[in-house]
Design an enzyme around this catalytic site. Structure first.
Site, PDB file in Angstrom:
ATOM      1  N   LYS A  47      44.539  76.493 -28.830  1.00 60.75           N
ATOM      2  CA  LYS A  47      43.873  76.071 -27.611  1.00 60.75           C
ATOM      3  C   LYS A  47      43.610  74.570 -27.647  1.00 60.75           C
ATOM      4  O   LYS A  47      43.287  73.955 -26.643  1.00 60.75           O
ATOM      5  CB  LYS A  47      42.517  76.787 -27.482  1.00 60.75           C
ATOM      6  CG  LYS A  47      42.619  78.290 -27.514  1.00 60.75           C
ATOM      7  CD  LYS A  47      41.218  78.908 -27.630  1.00 60.75           C
ATOM      8  CE  LYS A  47      41.304  80.222 -28.333  1.00 60.75           C
ATOM      9  NZ  LYS A  47      39.948  80.722 -28.704  1.00 60.75           N
ATOM     10  N   ASP A 107      47.229  67.393 -39.081  1.00 59.53           N
ATOM     11  CA  ASP A 107      46.375  67.248 -40.261  1.00 59.53           C
ATOM     12  C   ASP A 107      47.288  67.322 -41.488  1.00 59.53           C
ATOM     13  O   ASP A 107      47.932  66.347 -41.850  1.00 59.53           O
ATOM     14  CB  ASP A 107      45.323  68.363 -40.213  1.00 59.53           C
ATOM     15  CG  ASP A 107      44.233  68.225 -41.262  1.00 59.53           C
ATOM     16  OD1 ASP A 107      44.556  67.905 -42.415  1.00 59.53           O
ATOM     17  OD2 ASP A 107      43.057  68.443 -40.942  1.00 59.53           O
TER      18      ASP A 107
END
Ligand code: XMP
Ligand code: MG
Length: 183
Positions: A47, A107
């Site tokens: 999301k 990340d």
């Protein structure tokens, strides 16, 4: 959660709403040029990428089809497991398409690495990556992202679609989460 309580959970604001919008406009201008002669399919990763996708598509002047995928690699933890599961697949076949994956943040790179390898098997004509944020010091695999908003430190960040246990997604800036929240 009240505004005062949210403010207490933020260590510091890293990137402001204005900076994000300015940078997205620059990236949109690049994408406008790069896809002037071919149809692009934007693939958002749910999301977290909802905010980036909403702002980025409106910053584009070219028309772009949009599709969504939901994967999970995190649960409620702040560290990537590298184990990726498809929770919702695309509605669009990728065969012959010029795909631009729109991501909130890179990340470790493990999620995108998995996704890009997976998409490659579906016969896309080209695949590029746009990420609003990237943590270069956290990389476990190199992701060749053509469009990157901001390189940021490896701290866990929230806001602008990024959550901690589903909270803080609606913050307009991106901020470092205060350690007291998760420790
Ligand atoms: P990897 O490590 O696979 O992570 O590149 C990609 C996904 O992990 C989430 N992520 C974060 N979410 N704050 C968040 O709210 C962060 O600092 C953060 N770092 C990684 C995110 O969903 C991303 O797509
Ligand atoms: Mg994500």
């Amino acid at each position: 959660m009240r505004a005062a309580d949210i403010a207490q959970d933020l260590e510091r604001v890293l990137v402001t709403e204005e900076q994000i919008q300015e940078r997205l406009a620059e990236l949109a201008a690049e994408v406008d040029r790069d896809y002037a002669d071919r149809e692009v399919l934007l693939v958002g990763v749910l999301k977290g990428a909802v905010m980036v996708m909403a702002d980025f598509t409106r910053a584009l002047t070219i028309d772009a089809a949009m599709d969504w995928m939901a994967v999970s690699s995190y649960g409620a933890s702040t560290k990537s497991s590298g184990v990726v599961q498809i929770r919702k697949d695309l509605d669009t076949p990728l065969e012959g398409k010029h795909v631009l994956v729109v991501e909130d943040i890179i990340d470790s790179g493990l999620t995108l690495n998995w996704l890009l390898e997976h998409f490659a098997t579906r016969g896309a004509a080209s695949i590029e990556v746009l990420a609003a944020f990237r943590k270069p010091d956290a990389a476990k695999v190199e992701i060749d992202a053509k469009y990157v908003g901001f390189d940021i430190p490896s701290d866990f960040v929230i806001g602008y679609g990024l959550d901690y246990a589903e909270r803080y997604r609606g913050l307009r800036d991106v901020a470092v989460l205060a350690p007291h929240v998760y420790s």
